[in-house]
Design a protein around this motif. Structure first.
Motif, PDB file in Angstrom:
ATOM      1  N   LEU A 239       0.821  -1.217   0.000  1.00  8.29           N
ATOM      2  CA  LEU A 239       0.000   0.000   0.000  1.00  8.29           C
ATOM      3  C   LEU A 239       0.852   1.263   0.000  1.00  8.29           C
ATOM      4  O   LEU A 239       1.997   1.262   0.477  1.00  8.29           O
ATOM      5  N   LYS A 240       0.257   2.328  -0.513  1.00  6.75           N
ATOM      6  CA  LYS A 240       0.845   3.652  -0.400  1.00  6.75           C
ATOM      7  C   LYS A 240       0.200   4.359   0.788  1.00  6.75           C
ATOM      8  O   LYS A 240      -0.909   4.010   1.211  1.00  6.75           O
ATOM      9  N   LYS A 241       0.904   5.367   1.306  1.00  3.31           N
ATOM     10  CA  LYS A 241       0.398   6.067   2.485  1.00  3.31           C
ATOM     11  C   LYS A 241      -0.978   6.672   2.190  1.00  3.31           C
ATOM     12  O   LYS A 241      -1.182   7.336   1.169  1.00  3.31           O
ATOM     13  N   GLY A 242      -1.960   6.405   3.104  1.00  4.74           N
ATOM     14  CA  GLY A 242      -3.321   6.892   2.952  1.00  4.74           C
ATOM     15  C   GLY A 242      -4.200   6.002   2.101  1.00  4.74           C
ATOM     16  O   GLY A 242      -5.395   6.264   1.953  1.00  4.74           O
ATOM     17  N   GLU A 243      -3.646   4.913   1.551  1.00  2.00           N
ATOM     18  CA  GLU A 243      -4.392   4.031   0.661  1.00  2.00           C
ATOM     19  C   GLU A 243      -5.083   2.930   1.461  1.00  2.00           C
ATOM     20  O   GLU A 243      -4.588   2.498   2.503  1.00  2.00           O
ATOM     21  N   THR A 244      -6.248   2.474   0.963  1.00  2.00           N
ATOM     22  CA  THR A 244      -7.017   1.403   1.596  1.00  2.00           C
ATOM     23  C   THR A 244      -6.942   0.153   0.726  1.00  2.00           C
ATOM     24  O   THR A 244      -7.024   0.244  -0.504  1.00  2.00           O
ATOM     25  N   SER A 245      -6.825  -0.979   1.360  1.00  2.00           N
ATOM     26  CA  SER A 245      -6.726  -2.253   0.632  1.00  2.00           C
ATOM     27  C   SER A 245      -8.115  -2.760   0.261  1.00  2.00           C
ATOM     28  O   SER A 245      -9.137  -2.206   0.689  1.00  2.00           O
ATOM     29  N   GLY A 246      -8.108  -3.868  -0.485  1.00  2.00           N
ATOM     30  CA  GLY A 246      -9.336  -4.610  -0.693  1.00  2.00           C
ATOM     31  C   GLY A 246      -9.512  -5.588   0.459  1.00  2.00           C
ATOM     32  O   GLY A 246      -8.965  -5.398   1.555  1.00  2.00           O
ATOM     33  N   ILE A 247     -10.259  -6.659   0.232  1.00  2.00           N
ATOM     34  CA  ILE A 247     -10.433  -7.703   1.262  1.00  2.00           C
ATOM     35  C   ILE A 247      -9.168  -8.557   1.299  1.00  2.00           C
ATOM     36  O   ILE A 247      -8.741  -9.092   0.270  1.00  2.00           O
ATOM     37  N   VAL A 248      -8.544  -8.649   2.474  1.00  2.00           N
ATOM     38  CA  VAL A 248      -7.339  -9.465   2.660  1.00  2.00           C
ATOM     39  C   VAL A 248      -7.699 -10.646   3.560  1.00  2.00           C
ATOM     40  O   VAL A 248      -8.126 -10.447   4.707  1.00  2.00           O
ATOM     41  N   GLU A 249      -7.542 -11.836   3.040  1.00  2.00           N
ATOM     42  CA  GLU A 249      -7.915 -13.041   3.795  1.00  2.00           C
ATOM     43  C   GLU A 249      -6.687 -13.629   4.473  1.00  2.00           C
ATOM     44  O   GLU A 249      -5.641 -13.828   3.854  1.00  2.00           O
ATOM     45  N   THR A 250      -6.800 -13.909   5.786  1.00  2.00           N
ATOM     46  CA  THR A 250      -5.747 -14.598   6.542  1.00  2.00           C
ATOM     47  C   THR A 250      -6.395 -15.707   7.346  1.00  2.00           C
ATOM     48  O   THR A 250      -7.615 -15.918   7.291  1.00  2.00           O
ATOM     49  N   GLU A 251      -5.581 -16.389   8.120  1.00  2.00           N
ATOM     50  CA  GLU A 251      -6.095 -17.484   8.947  1.00  2.00           C
ATOM     51  C   GLU A 251      -7.045 -16.982  10.043  1.00  2.00           C
ATOM     52  O   GLU A 251      -7.778 -17.764  10.645  1.00  2.00           O
ATOM     53  N   PHE A 252      -7.052 -15.651  10.301  1.00  2.00           N
ATOM     54  CA  PHE A 252      -7.916 -15.091  11.341  1.00  2.00           C
ATOM     55  C   PHE A 252      -9.268 -14.637  10.796  1.00  2.00           C
ATOM     56  O   PHE A 252     -10.207 -14.442  11.565  1.00  2.00           O
ATOM     57  N   GLY A 253      -9.313 -14.408   9.483  1.00  2.00           N
ATOM     58  CA  GLY A 253     -10.567 -13.956   8.902  1.00  2.00           C
ATOM     59  C   GLY A 253     -10.319 -13.020   7.746  1.00  2.00           C
ATOM     60  O   GLY A 253      -9.368 -13.184   6.972  1.00  2.00           O
ATOM     61  N   PHE A 254     -11.183 -11.965   7.634  1.00  2.00           N
ATOM     62  CA  PHE A 254     -11.119 -11.034   6.510  1.00  2.00           C
ATOM     63  C   PHE A 254     -10.815  -9.625   7.030  1.00  2.00           C
ATOM     64  O   PHE A 254     -11.472  -9.126   7.948  1.00  2.00           O
ATOM     65  N   HIS A 255      -9.795  -9.002   6.425  1.00  2.00           N
ATOM     66  CA  HIS A 255      -9.317  -7.694   6.877  1.00  2.00           C
ATOM     67  C   HIS A 255      -9.571  -6.630   5.802  1.00  2.00           C
ATOM     68  O   HIS A 255      -9.477  -6.909   4.605  1.00  2.00           O
ATOM     69  N   ILE A 256      -9.840  -5.415   6.274  1.00  2.00           N
ATOM     70  CA  ILE A 256      -9.786  -4.221   5.437  1.00  2.00           C
ATOM     71  C   ILE A 256      -8.709  -3.343   6.063  1.00  2.00           C
ATOM     72  O   ILE A 256      -8.775  -3.022   7.255  1.00  2.00           O
ATOM     73  N   MET A 257      -7.690  -2.963   5.303  1.00  2.00           N
ATOM     74  CA  MET A 257      -6.514  -2.295   5.852  1.00  2.00           C
ATOM     75  C   MET A 257      -6.357  -0.885   5.278  1.00  2.00           C
ATOM     76  O   MET A 257      -6.672  -0.637   4.110  1.00  2.00           O
ATOM     77  N   ARG A 258      -5.840  -0.017   6.100  1.00  2.00           N
ATOM     78  CA  ARG A 258      -5.547   1.354   5.662  1.00  2.00           C
ATOM     79  C   ARG A 258      -4.154   1.715   6.171  1.00  2.00           C
ATOM     80  O   ARG A 258      -3.874   1.613   7.372  1.00  2.00           O
ATOM     81  N   LEU A 259      -3.259   2.110   5.260  1.00  2.00           N
ATOM     82  CA  LEU A 259      -1.891   2.487   5.628  1.00  2.00           C
ATOM     83  C   LEU A 259      -1.886   3.946   6.055  1.00  2.00           C
ATOM     84  O   LEU A 259      -2.151   4.850   5.252  1.00  2.00           O
ATOM     85  N   THR A 260      -1.586   4.181   7.345  1.00  2.00           N
ATOM     86  CA  THR A 260      -1.660   5.544   7.886  1.00  2.00           C
ATOM     87  C   THR A 260      -0.310   6.244   7.970  1.00  2.00           C
ATOM     88  O   THR A 260      -0.264   7.469   8.020  1.00  2.00           O
ATOM     89  N   ASP A 261       0.788   5.487   7.997  1.00  2.00           N
ATOM     90  CA  ASP A 261       2.089   6.158   8.098  1.00  2.00           C
ATOM     91  C   ASP A 261       3.191   5.178   7.706  1.00  2.00           C
ATOM     92  O   ASP A 261       3.013   3.947   7.766  1.00  2.00           O
ATOM     93  N   ILE A 262       4.323   5.738   7.314  1.00  2.00           N
ATOM     94  CA  ILE A 262       5.517   4.953   6.977  1.00  2.00           C
ATOM     95  C   ILE A 262       6.701   5.559   7.718  1.00  2.00           C
ATOM     96  O   ILE A 262       6.925   6.776   7.658  1.00  2.00           O
ATOM     97  N   LYS A 263       7.442   4.706   8.424  1.00  2.00           N
ATOM     98  CA  LYS A 263       8.616   5.186   9.159  1.00  2.00           C
ATOM     99  C   LYS A 263       9.867   4.666   8.440  1.00  2.00           C
ATOM    100  O   LYS A 263      10.171   3.468   8.488  1.00  2.00           O
ATOM    101  N   GLN A 264      10.555   5.569   7.770  1.00  2.00           N
ATOM    102  CA  GLN A 264      11.774   5.177   7.085  1.00  2.00           C
ATOM    103  C   GLN A 264      12.908   5.087   8.095  1.00  2.00           C
ATOM    104  O   GLN A 264      13.019   5.934   8.996  1.00  2.00           O
ATOM    105  N   PRO A 265      13.753   4.071   7.985  1.00  2.00           N
ATOM    106  CA  PRO A 265      14.865   3.943   8.943  1.00  2.00           C
ATOM    107  C   PRO A 265      15.850   5.093   8.796  1.00  2.00           C
ATOM    108  O   PRO A 265      16.103   5.580   7.691  1.00  2.00           O
ATOM    109  N   LYS A 266      16.383   5.542   9.916  1.00  2.00           N
ATOM    110  CA  LYS A 266      17.358   6.624   9.902  1.00  2.00           C
ATOM    111  C   LYS A 266      18.719   6.089   9.501  1.00  2.00           C
ATOM    112  O   LYS A 266      19.190   5.092  10.063  1.00  2.00           O
ATOM    113  N   GLN A 267      19.320   6.717   8.535  1.00  2.00           N
ATOM    114  CA  GLN A 267      20.643   6.306   8.080  1.00  2.00           C
ATOM    115  C   GLN A 267      21.714   6.936   8.976  1.00  2.00           C
ATOM    116  O   GLN A 267      21.856   8.157   9.027  1.00  2.00           O
TER     117      GLN A 267
END
Length: 631
Positions: free
Chosen positions: A349-377
């Protein structure tokens, strides 16, 4: 012999050329080296030898496996002579069962192999969300262990076939209830007894050994009064740490290493995700999962229509109780923290983007990427100290082989001193006093406790000519060599020095003999006149309830004939004394107590005995033999 070699080097070179060259012509250099490297056979199964090199390699693999599975355990516990001998026994057993499986034509179907692979947890972790196997990761996993999928599957197939050899005996083992009851009744039988103890210590004050007694015992047991052979030594150890401390890392190489590893040194990217979860267990019926998916689809449409209301929708609808109250927020996480389908979607995902239905062993997820932390060099200067440690370690790994060759050659070629090799490789000459052939228990110094090292120190050449030992490999990237500076051979100590020990042992023997004589006399007397016996109060004993009696006393009491009661038994306990036992009666056993458990245990004993007997038969049939002594 070594003096002649050193003084006639050219002659020996010519003779060795004449002897070795024909073998190169006939067998080739590779075959010659291989025959030397393999070493002597240590075991044989069905006419095929297991060589020393095979054994060493198998144990090395076993130790590495234990190290990886238990990283916090002391690896020395697994790298002992006893553990290494167990590895050889396992190799013989595996080889024997494979031969037996081949002879019996025991095969494994493709379906059985597939079922076994499906149960392997390492392989199960490589499955995708749709249940298919990630072949590329499967190949990578096996490649890290030096195997191809074909090699691994052939190994599993062979293991399954070998298991059938012994499982057939275990499955067909049968122990009738009547036989089990007879055996268990005898084994767990209880008897009421009275005892009289004649302790050797009670007679010690009456014993007065003469000088002749002491002299006779000293002469007949001289081997018990020898001083231990000891040696004072000096030694040097070559390991990665000693190579590493002498390495100077050029500044340019440090900067090059920093530039090549900037991405790794910076750390891992982290992502912050909020999600809405609709629970659906993967084992749930299809109708139930379809219902959950439909619910997730409705929520996805609501999110797409009003993206700003994601947090409110999560609070009201998400079935993840840990994050729902926080609007579905999962905080920052890196790769490896979540199940793979969830992780893959989050990092796509890109920042602020929402996913479609993501299926895992726990069930069905809808995800939204709210932030990205880039490692400090971090800068080169900030990392310089740790970079130098890493580069120095890597350079030491590369240079160790060269240093090891120099070490090995110099301790042999300049065998009258360790000073040259210590100066060349900048090693410390260490010293130890009073070293014995056998390592002391819990010796603090791993070098001085190593059996190979001690055997080299106390070799004939080292003792008689005071020469350096050969370079002894003590472990991965660890070599050591030593030389004796002072040797004290084992000798029989004079009687005057050990008189107290001799007196103690003679008194113990004579006290035990006096106790035995007194006990045997009382046994004869009490058999004739039972009423005169001075015995303890009656107690009930069994193999489970020993009542603080010695095992020999319990066995003697339970094995005595009960055709005529009371029965009298005398038990000689050696240096501890003598015991008289009066068996009064058999105490009925509680048949209901633990009866099912005991029968199950008996069935296991019976199956184990049959399995052991069959294994011994296989060893005889296929001539399986271990050729080295158990340490």
């Amino acid at each position: 012999m070594f003096d002649f070699v050193r003084q006639h080097t050219r002659i020996m070179q010519f003779l060795l050329f004449l002897l070795i060259f024909p073998s190169f012509v006939l067998f080739g250099l590779e075959g010659y080296n291989r025959s030397l490297e393999k070493g002597a056979p240590v075991a044989t199964v069905d006419g095929v030898d297991i060589m020393q090199a095979d054994w060493d390699n198998a144990h090395r693999v076993q130790v590495d496996r234990m190290r990886s599975s238990m990283p916090n355990a002391d690896i020395k516990l697994f790298d002992t002579p006893e553990a290494k001998y167990s590895t050889l026994e396992r190799m013989v057993r595996d080889r024997l069962l494979q031969v037996a499986a081949d002879q019996l034509r025991l095969g494994v179907s493709d379906q059985r192999l597939a079922g076994e692979l499906q149960q392997n947890p390492n392989i199960a972790a490589l499955r995708r969300a749709d249940g298919t196997l990630d072949i590329e990761r499967y190949r990578q996993l096996l490649g890290s262990q030096g195997m191809t999928p074909e090699m691994f599957e052939a190994q599993v197939r062979a293991d399954l076939a070998s298991r059938q050899v012994m499982s057939g005996v275990g499955v067909t083992s049968f122990s009738p209830a009547a036989l089990a009851n007879v055996t268990l009744n005898a084994f767990y039988e209880q008897r009421q007894v009275q005892v009289a103890r004649f302790a050797a210590s009670d007679y010690a004050s009456q014993i007065k050994p003469t000088d002749a007694d002491l002299q006779a015992y000293y002469k007949s047991h001289a081997e018990q009064f020898q001083s231990v052979e000891r040696a004072d030594i000096e030694y040097v150890v070559l390991d990665l740490a000693s190579v590493q401390k002498n390495i100077v890392v050029p500044e340019a190489e440090l900067k090059s290493y920093y530039e090549q590893n900037m991405s790794r040194l910076a750390g891992l990217e982290e992502r912050r995700v909020s999600h809405i979860l609709i629970n659906a267990d993967k084992t749930a019926p299809a109708a139930e999962r379809d219902k959950a998916r439909a619910k997730a689809q409705e929520l996805l449409l609501a999110v797409q229509q009003s993206p700003d209301k994601f947090a409110d929708l999560a609070r009201k609808n998400s079935q993840d109780t840990g994050s729902a109250a926080k609007g579905g927020d999962l905080d920052f996480f890196g790769r490896g923290a979540m199940v793979k389908p969830f992780e893959d979607a989050a990092f796509a995902l890109k920042k602020g983007e929402t996913s479609g239905i993501v299926e895992t062993e726990f069930g069905f997820h809808i995800m939204r990427l709210t932030d990205i932390k880039q490692p400090k060099q971090k800068s080169f200067e900030e990392l310089r100290a740790s970079l130098e440690v890493d580069v120095r370690r890597q350079l030491a790994q590369r240079k160790f082989a060269e240093a090891a060759e120099q070490f090995t050659n110099m301790v042999y070629e300049q065998s009258d001193s360790l000073k040259p090799v210590a100066e060349r490789l900048k090693l410390d000459i260490q010293r130890a006093s009073g070293l014995a052939r056998e390592a002391l228990p819990n010796a603090g110094n791993a070098v001085l406790a190593n059996p190979k090292f001690l055997a080299s120190v106390f070799s004939a050449d080292s003792i008689e000519k005071k020469r350096n030992t050969e370079a002894v490999e003590l472990g991965a990237n660890v070599l050591a060599a030593a030389r004796i500076t002072q040797h004290s051979p084992a000798r029989t100590l004079p009687l005057d020095e050990v008189k107290a020990r001799v007196l103690e042992q003679v008194k113990a023997i004579q006290s035990a003999e006096r106790a035995r004589q007194e006990g045997a006399a009382k046994l004869t007397e009490w058999k004739a006149a039972p009423d005169a016996a001075k015995l303890s109060a009656p107690i009930v004993i069994s193999r489970e309830e020993k009542q603080q009696l010695a095992p020999a006393v319990i066995e003697a009491a339970l094995r005595s004939s009960t055709q005529t009661l009371p029965a009298w038994v005398g038990v000689d306990l050696g240096t501890s004394g003598y015991v008289v036992v009066k068996v009064e009666k058999i105490v009925p056993r509680d048949m209901a107590k633990n009866r099912a458990r005991e029968r199950d245990q008996y069935a296991q004993w019976w199956a184990s005995a049959e399995g052991l007997a069959y294994y011994r038969l296989l060893k005889e049939k296929f001539k399986a033999e271990i050729k080295v002594a158990r340490l």
